[in-house]
Design a protein around this motif. Structure first.
Motif, mmCIF file in Angstrom:
data_model
loop_
_atom_site.group_PDB
_atom_site.id
_atom_site.type_symbol
_atom_site.label_atom_id
_atom_site.label_comp_id
_atom_site.label_asym_id
_atom_site.label_seq_id
_atom_site.Cartn_x
_atom_site.Cartn_y
_atom_site.Cartn_z
ATOM 1 N N HIS A 1 0.837 -1.216 0.000
ATOM 2 C CA HIS A 1 0.000 0.000 0.000
ATOM 3 C C HIS A 1 0.869 1.262 0.000
ATOM 4 C CE1 HIS A 1 -3.686 -2.306 0.566
ATOM 5 N NE2 HIS A 1 -3.054 -2.998 1.507
ATOM 6 N N THR A 2 1.804 1.302 -0.925
ATOM 7 C CA THR A 2 2.760 2.407 -1.016
ATOM 8 C C THR A 2 2.069 3.719 -1.371
ATOM 9 O OG1 THR A 2 4.478 0.863 -1.715
ATOM 10 C CG2 THR A 2 4.867 3.204 -2.143
ATOM 11 N N LEU A 3 2.461 4.773 -0.669
ATOM 12 C CA LEU A 3 1.854 6.086 -0.881
ATOM 13 C C LEU A 3 2.821 7.104 -1.474
ATOM 14 C CD1 LEU A 3 -0.085 6.442 2.495
ATOM 15 C CD2 LEU A 3 -1.020 5.763 0.279
ATOM 16 N N ASP A 4 4.120 6.842 -1.394
ATOM 17 C CA ASP A 4 5.102 7.827 -1.823
ATOM 18 C C ASP A 4 6.182 7.181 -2.673
ATOM 19 O OD1 ASP A 4 5.791 6.551 0.745
ATOM 20 O OD2 ASP A 4 7.640 7.682 0.540
ATOM 21 N N ASP A 5 6.896 8.029 -3.401
ATOM 22 C CA ASP A 5 7.963 7.533 -4.263
ATOM 23 C C ASP A 5 8.989 8.653 -4.427
ATOM 24 O OD1 ASP A 5 9.433 5.891 -5.894
ATOM 25 O OD2 ASP A 5 7.796 5.489 -7.312
ATOM 26 N N TYR A 6 10.155 8.290 -5.012
ATOM 27 C CA TYR A 6 11.186 9.278 -5.268
ATOM 28 C C TYR A 6 10.727 10.261 -6.355
ATOM 29 C CZ TYR A 6 14.210 6.145 -2.613
ATOM 30 O OH TYR A 6 14.745 5.362 -1.621
ATOM 31 N N ALA A 7 11.240 11.462 -6.274
ATOM 32 C CA ALA A 7 10.892 12.484 -7.269
ATOM 33 C C ALA A 7 11.660 12.252 -8.561
ATOM 34 C CB ALA A 7 11.217 13.871 -6.727
ATOM 35 N N PHE A 8 10.974 12.398 -9.698
ATOM 36 C CA PHE A 8 11.660 12.396 -10.985
ATOM 37 C C PHE A 8 12.687 13.527 -10.992
ATOM 38 C CE2 PHE A 8 7.780 10.226 -12.826
ATOM 39 C CZ PHE A 8 8.448 9.049 -13.166
ATOM 40 N N GLY A 9 13.864 13.235 -11.499
ATOM 41 C CA GLY A 9 14.903 14.254 -11.563
ATOM 42 C C GLY A 9 15.782 14.298 -10.337
ATOM 43 N N GLY A 10 15.437 13.463 -9.316
ATOM 44 C CA GLY A 10 16.259 13.405 -8.114
ATOM 45 C C GLY A 10 15.910 14.473 -7.100
ATOM 46 N N GLY A 11 16.684 14.521 -6.047
ATOM 47 C CA GLY A 11 16.433 15.470 -4.968
ATOM 48 C C GLY A 11 16.056 14.760 -3.683
ATOM 49 N N ALA A 12 16.220 15.461 -2.568
ATOM 50 C CA ALA A 12 15.929 14.888 -1.260
ATOM 51 C C ALA A 12 14.432 14.787 -1.017
ATOM 52 C CB ALA A 12 16.578 15.742 -0.175
ATOM 53 N N GLY A 13 14.038 13.770 -0.248
ATOM 54 C CA GLY A 13 12.651 13.633 0.167
ATOM 55 C C GLY A 13 11.795 12.844 -0.793
ATOM 56 N N MET A 14 10.689 12.347 -0.249
ATOM 57 C CA MET A 14 9.749 11.549 -1.014
ATOM 58 C C MET A 14 8.526 12.389 -1.384
ATOM 59 S SD MET A 14 11.376 8.696 -1.073
ATOM 60 C CE MET A 14 10.260 7.356 -1.471
ATOM 61 N N VAL A 15 7.800 11.940 -2.396
ATOM 62 C CA VAL A 15 6.635 12.671 -2.906
ATOM 63 C C VAL A 15 5.405 11.775 -2.849
ATOM 64 C CG1 VAL A 15 5.654 13.857 -4.909
ATOM 65 C CG2 VAL A 15 8.114 14.015 -4.457
ATOM 66 N N MET A 16 4.290 12.317 -2.385
ATOM 67 C CA MET A 16 3.043 11.561 -2.365
ATOM 68 C C MET A 16 2.574 11.305 -3.798
ATOM 69 S SD MET A 16 1.042 13.414 0.820
ATOM 70 C CE MET A 16 -0.424 12.394 0.661
ATOM 71 N N MET A 17 2.243 10.053 -4.093
ATOM 72 C CA MET A 17 1.876 9.651 -5.452
ATOM 73 C C MET A 17 0.458 10.090 -5.795
ATOM 74 S SD MET A 17 3.413 5.815 -5.004
ATOM 75 C CE MET A 17 3.115 5.264 -6.693
ATOM 76 N N ILE A 18 0.212 10.277 -7.083
ATOM 77 C CA ILE A 18 -1.093 10.753 -7.519
ATOM 78 C C ILE A 18 -2.170 9.668 -7.430
ATOM 79 C CG2 ILE A 18 -0.602 10.261 -9.959
ATOM 80 C CD1 ILE A 18 -2.328 12.730 -10.653
ATOM 81 N N GLU A 19 -1.809 8.408 -7.699
ATOM 82 C CA GLU A 19 -2.825 7.352 -7.797
ATOM 83 C C GLU A 19 -3.609 7.128 -6.504
ATOM 84 O OE1 GLU A 19 -1.397 3.956 -10.636
ATOM 85 O OE2 GLU A 19 0.380 4.929 -9.762
#
Length: 241
Positions: free
Chosen positions: A47-65
């Motif tokens: 039940h994953t909610l976040d993923d790495y940002a395209f292009g790199g960078g620190a921190g995770m991003v909440m996914m749209i789906e």
């Protein structure tokens, strides 16, 4: 009114809505707040909610789906007036915005987390972005609780004295005047005589003058601002002349 709050940490919102005014509002049938855990809408077995940002960078991003799936499920049950994303770079929340929200019937508050949400959520799935100030919280949960509290207390019947909310700071573009209660004299610190006079007109005039004075001292940016009432603007102008 119904407010649905979408969050990755529902436990953070258990306290604010189980006490005081918000609890009474629900008991009276005037407002309902439902907290929705986003986790069941996550991707895959974990039940994953976040993923790495395209292009790199620190921190995770909440996914749209997951967010889109949760919103879709809620919208199947009712129509919503606003889908609001709590974010530090949103429009600053203030009393006029709270007043406007209090006239709505159904609201969704989406709480950001991590480094925020996939930008496509903001572009296509929400209707308004709101911030409670120029600072960053660990997530949008506490901000959502602030917005819900400020809005629900304005609903007629929630407060025991319905006129109380109308005399709050910012309702007329001014800060509220000083208030006093018994005893009238404590250690030589006395309540202003006008408040003990029983003269309603004089008391009202004193309160308004004190509101103007306090606003000039503490929040001069409000004087003549877009939310000042006509009465406030006229009186302020006269006092300045």
């Amino acid at each position: 009114m119904r407010i649905d709050i979408i969050t990755v940490l529902p436990g953070l919102l258990e306290g604010p809505f189980s006490h005081s005014i918000l609890k009474r509002a629900e008991e009276k049938g005037l407002a309902t707040v439902k907290v929705h855990d986003l986790r069941p809408y996550g991707i895959g077995k974990q039940h994953t909610l976040d993923d790495y940002a395209f292009g790199g960078g620190a921190g995770m991003v909440m996914m749209i789906e997951p967010i889109a799936s949760c919103l879709e499920a809620l919208k199947k049950e009712r129509a919503y007036d606003e889908v609001i994303y709590m974010t530090p770079d949103g429009q600053t929340f203030d009393q006029p915005m709270a007043n406007a929200f209090s006239l709505k019937e159904n609201l969704i508050l989406l709480c950001g987390h991590y480094k925020g949400v996939d930008e496509r959520v903001r572009q296509h799935l929400i209707t308004k972005e709101v911030s409670i100030g120029d600072f960053v919280l660990s997530g949008g949960e506490l901000a959502a609780a602030v917005v819900a509290d400020a809005v629900i207390r304005l609903i007629p019947g929630v407060l025991n004295d319905e006129t109380s909310a109308l005399t709050d700071s910012f309702q007329d573009g001014l800060l509220a005047p000083p208030v006093y209660t018994r005893p009238a004299d404590y250690n030589g610190w006395k309540v202003p005589e006008v408040l003990l006079s029983g003269h309603a007109a004089n008391i009202e005039s004193w309160r308004f003058d004190e509101s103007v004075r306090r606003t000039k001292e503490r929040r001069p940016d409000l004087i003549g601002g877009p939310f000042s009432s006509e009465k406030g603007g006229n009186t302020t102008a006269q006092n300045d002349s």
